[in-house]
Scaffold this active site. Structure first.
Site: not given
Ligand code: FRU
Length: 538
Positions: A55, A241
């Site tokens: 992300d 998310e």
């Molecule tokens: C989304 C996610 C988020 C988390 C991160 C962990 O892709 O699952 O919710 O903070 O990636 O790397």
């Protein structure tokens, strides 16, 4: 059904949050060097020079630079040891990679650590919060989720902050973390922004398995009060998310604004991951869906656009978004080395009223046109046309603008573009990715089932579709391809499809095609190969 969903989600989370097997003995990102010329290396999309990325995080503009942090494993090319990598740009096209901003915190052992999960960043002008210990200069503050685990077993997720007193060059974690702790195992991805009418900072943060967004308010960025929660509607086929919440003026309706709530999780096709958004109002305390809105809209119909969020503080007051071009279904398996994953190109979000409904449009940022190199183009081409016409316009990194008219009511089955096309010695096409329109189903599609390497995951091969109507009899496809990425903006960004491909051969053939007995005309075909953004670093 519910049980099946539960099992699927649980197995996803176990896979995601327990694959920490990569050892710290693998090369550290800061010691890696690259000429950015490896197979599949995008030339105008940001990729870290080495190691894993997911992300985008902490998107904020400050002092001439747009910052982008990102989920990063400094020690390996798979998900693990999550830390915040850092890159900056002065033009939203060329990126420079910075030293890692926030490291995973090792606890007693390596396997038992606190990872730095996704979040956002703001600028506290004049350090009013006094979070930056010295001075009254601007204090940059990052909000992230501390993911506390033991040998991959998640224990708790809570919200924390870090600060930078030197315009984002170096970061320190706040000693009084966490700032919000609900003792929840899944509670993450804080998005913080300034809300002018209530003169307060707001935070949107999710309970992923409960499909809920929680809203908090704060005057001092340290003490947060829960304001409300919202959720349970829309797509709950996966998890929720990376929330984002922002206000947009309706571009063609004077004085009207809408609030947009963006969530990553479910995909239109239900079988995979994607993004949804909701249109409504936010009064400073709670989000309400507009009366005429029945649920979610999907942000992107391809397979590889996830966890996208928008910048705080754009100096031109644009709403700019960037997203991770990968998918949890196979992200760890994609055949790129020594890095994994690209971020999308920067998109500007614009809200329009179309008929009685409101719709979010995504436009590629005009700045990207500065990369245009060799040009080739035609107008008013009757399809099918001589494929040799395109033999001199070939590239694996560039931009295509094509406008088509199905010239007959019946008989046109589909038409469009073929990219990343390669042929064998006998001239037979052996691989290609098709970006087409089916006027009978009124669908744009992106078919990567013959795109090249598919072997690394059973879930990779796909043909994705998006609803799109002809506009004044025409369909407009604006396409960006970049070694292993494709982004298709349909009808000026009314719908978008973003996906990865991994061609085995590299001939970069491009072709226009049509299928069926009916005539199709390509009114416009403009194509530009792109200059590499990495060349500017040399
Ligand atoms: C989304 C996610 C988020 C988390 C991160 C962990 O892709 O699952 O919710 O903070 O990636 O790397």
């Amino acid at each position: 059904m519910k049980r099946l969903q539960y099992l699927l989600i649980t197995s996803f989370l176990i896979t995601l949050f327990s694959c920490t097997e990569n050892k710290k003995s693998e090369p550290h990102t800061d010691t890696m060097v690259t000429d950015y010329k490896e197979q599949y290396r995008p030339q105008f999309h940001f990729t870290p020079k080495g190691n894993w990325m997911n992300d985008p995080n902490g998107l904020v503009y400050n002092n001439g630079q747009w910052h982008m942090f990102y989920q990063h494993n400094p020690w390996g090319n798979k998900w693990g040891h999550m830390s915040w990598g850092h890159a900056v740009t002065r033009d939203l096209v060329h990126w420079g990679e910075m030293p890692i901003a926030l490291y995973e915190e090792a606890n007693a052992t390596d396997a038992d650590s606190t990872m730095i999960f996704s979040g956002s960043a703001i600028v506290d002008k004049g350090n009013k919060s006094k979070i930056c210990p010295d001075g009254t200069g601007d204090c940059m503050i990052a909000f992230y989720t501390s993911h506390v685990h033991n040998k991959g077993e998640g224990i708790v997720q809570h919200q924390s902050l870090a600060y930078s007193a030197d315009k984002g060059q170096t970061w320190a974690k706040y000693t009084k973390n966490p700032i919000i702790d609900l003792k929840e195992k899944d509670f993450r991805d804080p998005k913080v922004f300034w809300h002018q009418p209530s003169q307060e900072w707001k935070m949107a943060v999710v309970l992923p398995k409960k499909y809920k967004v929680l809203f908090y308010g704060s005057k001092d960025l340290v003490n947060w009060t829960k304001l409300s929660e919202w959720g349970g509607v829309g797509d709950i086929s996966k998890i929720w998310e990376c929330p984002d919440l922002f206000e947009l003026k309706v571009a063609n309706e004077v004085g009207v604004t809408k609030w947009v709530l963006v969530i990553s999780g479910g995909h239109e096709s239900k079988s995979t991951f994607g993004m949804q958004y909701f249109i409504g109002q936010f009064d400073g305390n709670k989000f309400t869906l507009d009366a005429e809105e029945t649920g979610q809209h999907y942000l992107d119909y391809g397979r590889d656009f996830y966890a996208a969020v928008t910048w705080n503080n754009d100096p031109y007051k644009r709403r700019l978004m960037i997203g991770w071009m990968n998918n949890w279904d196979y992200a760890n398996e994609v055949p790129t080395t020594p890095w994994k994953s690209a971020q999308s190109i920067v998109r500007q979000l614009v809200m329009y009223k179309v008929g009685e409904a409101y719709k979010l449009y995504q436009a590629p940022l005009r700045e990207i046109e500065s990369l245009r190199g060799t040009y080739g183009g035609y107008s008013d081409l009757e399809l099918p046309c001589d494929p040799n016409l395109f033999s001199n316009i070939r590239f694996t990194s560039g931009e295509i603008q094509a406008i088509f008219t199905p010239a007959e009511e019946v008989g046109v089955e589909e038409f469009g573009l073929k990219v990343f096309q390669s042929k064998d010695a006998s001239g037979k096409v052996v691989e290609e990715t098709v970006i087409g329109y089916d006027p009978n189903r009124k669908e744009v599609f992106l078919d990567r089932s013959r795109s090249g390497r598919l072997d690394f995951s059973e879930k990779f091969s796909s043909r994705d579709v998006a609803p799109a109507n002809l506009q004044e009899g025409k369909i407009n496809l604006h396409v960006f391809i970049d070694e292993s990425t494709i982004e298709v903006f349909v009808n000026h960004g009314e719908v978008v499809l973003s996906s990865q491909v991994f061609p085995k051969m590299n001939q970069g053939g491009i072709e226009l095609y049509n299928k069926g007995d009916g005539r199709t005309v390509a009114n416009t075909y403009n194509a530009w190969s792109y200059n590499s953004t990495w060349d500017a670093l040399k």
